[in-house]
Design a protein around this motif. Structure first.
Motif, PDB file in Angstrom:
ATOM      1  N   VAL A 173       0.856  -1.192   0.000  1.00  0.00           N
ATOM      2  CA  VAL A 173       0.000   0.000   0.000  1.00  0.00           C
ATOM      3  C   VAL A 173       0.890   1.240   0.000  1.00  0.00           C
ATOM      4  O   VAL A 173       1.811   1.356   0.819  1.00  0.00           O
ATOM      5  CB  VAL A 173      -0.942  -0.002   1.220  1.00  0.00           C
ATOM      6  CG1 VAL A 173      -1.847   1.223   1.189  1.00  0.00           C
ATOM      7  CG2 VAL A 173      -1.773  -1.284   1.236  1.00  0.00           C
ATOM      8  N   LEU A 174       0.613   2.150  -0.917  1.00  0.00           N
ATOM      9  CA  LEU A 174       1.473   3.310  -1.099  1.00  0.00           C
ATOM     10  C   LEU A 174       1.328   4.315   0.036  1.00  0.00           C
ATOM     11  O   LEU A 174       0.250   4.464   0.632  1.00  0.00           O
ATOM     12  CB  LEU A 174       1.151   3.991  -2.431  1.00  0.00           C
ATOM     13  CG  LEU A 174       1.389   3.146  -3.690  1.00  0.00           C
ATOM     14  CD1 LEU A 174       0.973   3.905  -4.932  1.00  0.00           C
ATOM     15  CD2 LEU A 174       2.855   2.725  -3.795  1.00  0.00           C
ATOM     16  N   ASP A 175       2.422   4.996   0.325  1.00  0.00           N
ATOM     17  CA  ASP A 175       2.422   6.021   1.367  1.00  0.00           C
ATOM     18  C   ASP A 175       1.413   7.121   1.015  1.00  0.00           C
ATOM     19  O   ASP A 175       1.314   7.548  -0.137  1.00  0.00           O
ATOM     20  CB  ASP A 175       3.822   6.616   1.488  1.00  0.00           C
ATOM     21  CG  ASP A 175       3.966   7.490   2.715  1.00  0.00           C
ATOM     22  OD1 ASP A 175       3.294   7.206   3.726  1.00  0.00           O
ATOM     23  OD2 ASP A 175       4.743   8.464   2.666  1.00  0.00           O
ATOM     24  N   GLY A 176       0.660   7.557   2.005  1.00  0.00           N
ATOM     25  CA  GLY A 176      -0.375   8.565   1.788  1.00  0.00           C
ATOM     26  C   GLY A 176      -1.781   7.999   1.848  1.00  0.00           C
ATOM     27  O   GLY A 176      -2.739   8.722   2.124  1.00  0.00           O
ATOM     28  N   VAL A 177      -1.910   6.681   1.592  1.00  0.00           N
ATOM     29  CA  VAL A 177      -3.220   6.027   1.693  1.00  0.00           C
ATOM     30  C   VAL A 177      -3.611   5.946   3.169  1.00  0.00           C
ATOM     31  O   VAL A 177      -2.820   5.482   4.000  1.00  0.00           O
ATOM     32  CB  VAL A 177      -3.187   4.619   1.051  1.00  0.00           C
ATOM     33  CG1 VAL A 177      -4.516   3.898   1.280  1.00  0.00           C
ATOM     34  CG2 VAL A 177      -2.887   4.719  -0.429  1.00  0.00           C
ATOM     35  N   GLU A 178      -4.830   6.380   3.496  1.00  0.00           N
ATOM     36  CA  GLU A 178      -5.267   6.423   4.893  1.00  0.00           C
ATOM     37  C   GLU A 178      -6.241   5.315   5.259  1.00  0.00           C
ATOM     38  O   GLU A 178      -6.409   5.021   6.448  1.00  0.00           O
ATOM     39  CB  GLU A 178      -5.901   7.784   5.196  1.00  0.00           C
ATOM     40  CG  GLU A 178      -4.900   8.930   5.107  1.00  0.00           C
ATOM     41  CD  GLU A 178      -5.502  10.264   5.498  1.00  0.00           C
ATOM     42  OE1 GLU A 178      -6.714  10.299   5.824  1.00  0.00           O
ATOM     43  OE2 GLU A 178      -4.764  11.264   5.487  1.00  0.00           O
ATOM     44  N   LYS A 179      -6.892   4.691   4.266  1.00  0.00           N
ATOM     45  CA  LYS A 179      -7.809   3.602   4.601  1.00  0.00           C
ATOM     46  C   LYS A 179      -7.878   2.594   3.457  1.00  0.00           C
ATOM     47  O   LYS A 179      -7.639   2.927   2.296  1.00  0.00           O
ATOM     48  CB  LYS A 179      -9.205   4.127   4.914  1.00  0.00           C
ATOM     49  CG  LYS A 179      -9.977   4.607   3.689  1.00  0.00           C
ATOM     50  CD  LYS A 179     -11.418   4.945   4.054  1.00  0.00           C
ATOM     51  CE  LYS A 179     -12.202   5.351   2.791  1.00  0.00           C
ATOM     52  NZ  LYS A 179     -13.618   5.651   3.085  1.00  0.00           N
ATOM     53  N   ILE A 180      -8.213   1.360   3.822  1.00  0.00           N
ATOM     54  CA  ILE A 180      -8.522   0.315   2.848  1.00  0.00           C
ATOM     55  C   ILE A 180     -10.033   0.152   2.863  1.00  0.00           C
ATOM     56  O   ILE A 180     -10.603  -0.275   3.872  1.00  0.00           O
ATOM     57  CB  ILE A 180      -7.855  -1.027   3.208  1.00  0.00           C
ATOM     58  CG1 ILE A 180      -6.356  -0.844   3.464  1.00  0.00           C
ATOM     59  CG2 ILE A 180      -8.091  -2.050   2.097  1.00  0.00           C
ATOM     60  CD1 ILE A 180      -5.548  -0.400   2.283  1.00  0.00           C
ATOM     61  N   PRO A 181     -10.732   0.500   1.770  1.00  0.00           N
ATOM     62  CA  PRO A 181     -12.202   0.438   1.779  1.00  0.00           C
ATOM     63  C   PRO A 181     -12.737  -0.982   1.944  1.00  0.00           C
ATOM     64  O   PRO A 181     -12.036  -1.968   1.685  1.00  0.00           O
ATOM     65  CB  PRO A 181     -12.578   1.009   0.401  1.00  0.00           C
ATOM     66  CG  PRO A 181     -11.382   1.789  -0.040  1.00  0.00           C
ATOM     67  CD  PRO A 181     -10.199   1.076   0.533  1.00  0.00           C
ATOM     68  N   SER A 182     -13.970  -1.067   2.367  1.00  0.00           N
ATOM     69  CA  SER A 182     -14.631  -2.362   2.565  1.00  0.00           C
ATOM     70  C   SER A 182     -14.541  -3.223   1.308  1.00  0.00           C
ATOM     71  O   SER A 182     -14.712  -2.724   0.195  1.00  0.00           O
ATOM     72  CB  SER A 182     -16.100  -2.148   2.928  1.00  0.00           C
ATOM     73  OG  SER A 182     -16.218  -1.452   4.138  1.00  0.00           O
ATOM     74  N   ASP A 183     -14.258  -4.519   1.519  1.00  0.00           N
ATOM     75  CA  ASP A 183     -14.282  -5.547   0.463  1.00  0.00           C
ATOM     76  C   ASP A 183     -13.184  -5.402  -0.595  1.00  0.00           C
ATOM     77  O   ASP A 183     -13.172  -6.157  -1.570  1.00  0.00           O
ATOM     78  CB  ASP A 183     -15.639  -5.562  -0.256  1.00  0.00           C
ATOM     79  CG  ASP A 183     -16.790  -5.894   0.660  1.00  0.00           C
ATOM     80  OD1 ASP A 183     -16.756  -6.977   1.259  1.00  0.00           O
ATOM     81  OD2 ASP A 183     -17.710  -5.061   0.792  1.00  0.00           O
ATOM     82  N   THR A 184     -12.257  -4.470  -0.417  1.00  0.00           N
ATOM     83  CA  THR A 184     -11.295  -4.169  -1.478  1.00  0.00           C
ATOM     84  C   THR A 184     -10.608  -5.416  -2.024  1.00  0.00           C
ATOM     85  O   THR A 184     -10.515  -5.608  -3.234  1.00  0.00           O
ATOM     86  CB  THR A 184     -10.228  -3.173  -0.975  1.00  0.00           C
ATOM     87  OG1 THR A 184     -10.879  -1.968  -0.602  1.00  0.00           O
ATOM     88  CG2 THR A 184      -9.217  -2.867  -2.069  1.00  0.00           C
ATOM     89  N   PHE A 185     -10.115  -6.282  -1.142  1.00  0.00           N
ATOM     90  CA  PHE A 185      -9.378  -7.466  -1.585  1.00  0.00           C
ATOM     91  C   PHE A 185     -10.094  -8.769  -1.192  1.00  0.00           C
ATOM     92  O   PHE A 185      -9.477  -9.838  -1.221  1.00  0.00           O
ATOM     93  CB  PHE A 185      -7.964  -7.462  -0.998  1.00  0.00           C
ATOM     94  CG  PHE A 185      -7.114  -6.317  -1.488  1.00  0.00           C
ATOM     95  CD1 PHE A 185      -6.515  -6.350  -2.736  1.00  0.00           C
ATOM     96  CD2 PHE A 185      -6.940  -5.183  -0.698  1.00  0.00           C
ATOM     97  CE1 PHE A 185      -5.751  -5.294  -3.189  1.00  0.00           C
ATOM     98  CE2 PHE A 185      -6.173  -4.114  -1.143  1.00  0.00           C
ATOM     99  CZ  PHE A 185      -5.573  -4.173  -2.396  1.00  0.00           C
TER     100      PHE A 185
END
Length: 275
Positions: free
Chosen positions: A76-88
């Protein structure tokens, strides 16, 4: 988003984009049911079979699934603040996930069903892990940072081999966070109640487990470990806690430990020889 081979794994460099297609996911369940039926019965027809006018949808679904199942590692790249629901969710070939320190929240079902996922490096500033975020993965150890405020219900359930689950004392654990794990076999209660959650947080909290606490802490320091080893002896690494885990096992599994058992042993014996 780019992909490339890193450490022999096809790696997705994730930028926080929406990857999950809920419409196609509904058809994915239908496709799985159809394949299971055909494999079991060998019959060429089933009510779930695709109609001729659905062929474009089938191609779109196959392309979507092939892409998701190609990923073996996620950085996950720097700056990303959340992983949205169901992403992976359902990406069953992902083996490792590495988060940046910018990440604050992992939303519900973000990695559920990633049953090849064995390694996760959590970020320093993580605050929330929502329900079922890592449901049905294959994690054997989890080290949660001191910054984390709460973990949602069933977040790590059905990780059958999970035997090391280190969380800060201040965290709020919701219902059945690690239901079905190896660790829960040692729990003093049948269900994961508030009492069990307190037990999980206090497994290594009495005085005799000072070395366990250090090795399982989020960022164990060399100086503190050296001091305890000099006092208790190198054999302290073999002392098991009440779930059968040794400080050595904690240290080996801890992705935040900056030293190895070999380094500690060398330091111990060199100090002994100097006297």
């Amino acid at each position: 988003m780019k992909t490339e081979i890193v450490d022999g794994l096809l790696t997705l460099f994730y930028d926080g984009s929406e990857l999950y297609n809920s419409e196609l996911a509904e058809h994915e369940e239908r496709s799985i049911a159809l394949h299971q039926y055909l494999n079991v019965t060998g019959e060429p027809y089933h009510p779930y079979c695709w109609d001729e006018d659905e062929r474009p949808l089938v191609k779109k679904l196959e392309k979507y699934l092939d892409k998701r199942q190609s990923w073996e590692q996620v950085i996950v790249l720097d700056g990303v603040e959340k992983i949205p629901s169901d992403t992976f969710t359902g990406c069953f070939n992902i083996q490792r996930v590495i988060f940046p320190d910018s990440l604050v929240c992992i939303e519900s079902h973000a990695f559920s069903g990633c049953n090849s996922l064995t390694h996760v490096k959590f970020p320093m500033n993580l605050e929330y892990i929502e329900e079922h975020a890592f449901d049905a993965c294959d994690l054997a150890s989890v080290f949660i940072p001191e910054s984390c405020r709460w973990i949602g219900s069933n977040a790590f359930q059905r990780n059958d081999n999970l035997s090391i689950f280190h969380v800060p004392q201040t965290i709020r654990l919701h219902a059945e966070v690690i239901k079905g794990s190896k660790l829960m076999k040692y729990a003093p209660y049948f269900r994961q109640t508030e009492q069990t959650n307190n037990w999980i947080k206090n497994i290594n909290n009495d005085d005799k487990h000072s070395l366990h606490r250090l090795c399982s802490s989020f960022q164990p320091t060399k100086e503190e470990i050296f001091a305890i080893i000099q006092e208790q002896g190198i054999g302290a690494f073999k002392a098991k806690n009440n779930v059968g885990v040794t400080p050595s096992e904690y240290l080996k599994e801890n992705p935040y430990a900056e030293l190895t058992e070999i380094e500690i042993s060398r330091h111990y014996f060199l100090n002994k020889l100097s006297f």
